[in-house]
Design an enzyme around this catalytic site. Structure first.
Site, short mmCIF file in Angstrom:
data_model
loop_
_atom_site.label_atom_id
_atom_site.label_comp_id
_atom_site.label_asym_id
_atom_site.label_seq_id
_atom_site.Cartn_x
_atom_site.Cartn_y
_atom_site.Cartn_z
N ASP A 128 39.51 46.04 70.40
CA ASP A 128 38.82 45.28 71.73
C ASP A 128 38.97 43.66 71.47
OD1 ASP A 128 37.06 44.50 69.12
OD2 ASP A 128 35.20 44.78 70.53
N ASP A 172 37.77 40.97 70.58
CA ASP A 172 37.45 40.26 69.58
C ASP A 172 37.84 40.95 68.11
OD1 ASP A 172 35.30 41.94 69.47
OD2 ASP A 172 33.85 40.28 68.37
N SER A 229 33.41 39.83 73.32
CA SER A 229 33.80 41.21 72.64
C SER A 229 34.44 42.10 73.57
CB SER A 229 32.64 41.94 71.98
OG SER A 229 33.24 43.08 71.12
N ASP A 232 36.65 43.53 66.46
CA ASP A 232 35.72 44.09 65.68
C ASP A 232 35.77 45.40 65.74
OD1 ASP A 232 34.19 44.11 67.84
OD2 ASP A 232 32.58 42.92 66.88
#
Length: 445
Positions: A241, A243, A102, A245
């Protein structure tokens, strides 16, 4: 729920090369997950990753483990976490696996799972996988081994899905947008989504090297985005960010707009459109200003524990559709099953277009209270939060705030950190208070 050995609040995460993020562990994890998931019938797994250099190595290890358990893997290549959740649903796969850490630096990585409906795996399935990890690997018969293939149009499928969450009668014509993809998984997705809807798109953080993900860019560091929005005279900036999400936005004045403000805008717009079902869910970290602003609109608000999975659980418990963390995880259950930065951003842009208002003006109905967060790293297995010294200082600060603020101390679910948060009316005062508690944590940690 039994004590977990490997799974944290957001899957399994750590520094690459250190246990548990090693090729041999991840191979065994793939095998153990395969054994558990194979009991449910389907033998297809979707695997996506962000842009970290270690993703290639871990992807291969997962594939080998799954194949040994008799499950086949379909690879998406670099793909946002919510895209993997979406593809898991549309391909009717038994599970989706995302290789990502992440918002963490490139040298960290992690593994998280989605179930067939695109939500995080239930606790009991994670516990069953951990139980399998204790057993020696056994390989299925050669004829039963899993295979691997690539989903060639994964990006295009997800781009169309994202665009489908934006009202058909609206477009982004005439809007100048700066998009910061954190050199992460949205780099080849987000710019195309906004461009195809008509926006003039300026990109930063869209040149991944494998080691520059989240490096002074993206949702965790919007300074470059703020600078670029002002330089370009853009209407809005969107930062994702690593990833994809999370989303943090920047208005035309260069001011940061966080997850609390984004939730406020989306909730107020849903109320205006007569589409609000119930209320909104925040977390213990959500700003009191959000609670006050929603109350003024007559929108119920409750807090969940920190972590998007807990926001989701609270939404399901209440039967509501809107939830968020101030860090930028926005969950819109009428559109997605997990936090989705691109989809959340589109809903805010839709509110701007529909109301002919700037992002700055859309935020004006909510006043954020000063909230200071200090992260304190600790070593060893002891819990600094159990210290009477820390508890005493926190109690003193709460008494000084006199009901006009909050103190929150919590352990990070993904790193050896104690997060100290103090919120109140006076920024100078709450900063001093947060540092006072942080010093006590350092003293015992």
């Amino acid at each position: 729920m039994s004590e977990r050995k490997y799974f944290g609040t957001d899957g399994i995460r750590g520094k690459v090369g250190d246990s548990p993020i090693t090729p041999d562990f991840v191979l065994k994890l793939g095998w153990a997950a395969g054994k558990v998931l194979a009991r449910h019938g389907s033998r297809k797994i979707i695997i996506g990753k962000d842009t970290r250099i270690s993703g290639y190595m871990l992807e291969s290890a997962l594939e080998a483990g799954l194949a040994a358990a008799g499950l086949s893997a379909s690879f998406t290549g670099p793909m946002p976490t919510p895209a993997v959740a979406y593809l898991t649903r549309t391909f009717r796969a038994e599970a989706g696996i995302v290789i990502s850490a992440s918002h963490n630096p490139y040298y960290d990585n992690g593994i998280k799972f989605f179930s067939i409906d695109g939500t995080k795996l239930p606790d009991e399935v994670e516990e069953a996988i951990e139980a399998e990890m204790e057993k020696p690997i056994t390989c299925v018969e050669s004829a039963e081994l899993g295979r691997a293939n690539r989903i060639v149009d994964a990006a295009g499928r997800y781009i169309e899905f994202c665009k489908g969450t934006f009202p058909n009668e609206n477009n982004l014509n005439g809007l100048k947008v700066v998009v910061d993809c954190a050199h992460g998984a949205t780099y080849h997705i987000a710019p195309n989504v906004f461009r195809e809807l008509g926006a003039e798109v300026i990109t930063i953080g869209c040149e991944p090297t494998g080691i520059n993900i989240n490096d002074e860019c993206g949702a965790t560091d919007v300074r470059m985005l703020q600078k670029r929005v002002l330089e370009e005279g853009a209407d809005v900036g969107l930062a994702f960010d690593g990833d994809g999400d999370r989303i943090i936005m920047v208005d035309h004045k260069g001011l940061k707009v966080d997850g609390d403000q984004i939730l406020y805008i989306i909730a107020r717009e849903a109320l205006r459109q007569g589409q609000l079902r119930g209320g909104a869910v925040g977390t213990l970290m959500s700003n009191m200003g959000l609670e006050i602003a929603l109350k003024q609109l007559g929108i119920p608000f409750v807090r969940a524990k920190v972590g998007d999975r807990y926001v989701l659980e609270k939404l399901q418990e209440k039967g509501w559709r809107l939830g968020a963390e101030n860090s930028g995880h926005i969950i819109l259950l009428d559109k997605t099953t997990t936090g989705d930065g691109i989809v959340a951003g589109l809903q805010v842009l839709s509110a701007m277009v529909r109301n002919h208002m700037s992002l700055h003006d859309l935020c004006s109905g909510m006043k954020l209270l000063p909230q200071i967060l200090v992260n304190v790293r600790f070593t060893g297995n002891h819990d600094p939060l159990q210290s009477t010294e820390v508890q005493q200082v926190a109690k003193e600060v709460e008494a000084e705030l006199g009901g006009k603020g909050r103190v929150l101390l919590r352990k990070s679910g993904t790193e050896p950190l104690i997060r100290v948060m103090v919120e109140g009316e006076n920024e100078e005062q709450v900063t001093a208070m947060a540092n006072r508690i942080a010093d006590a944590v350092k003293h015992v940690g």
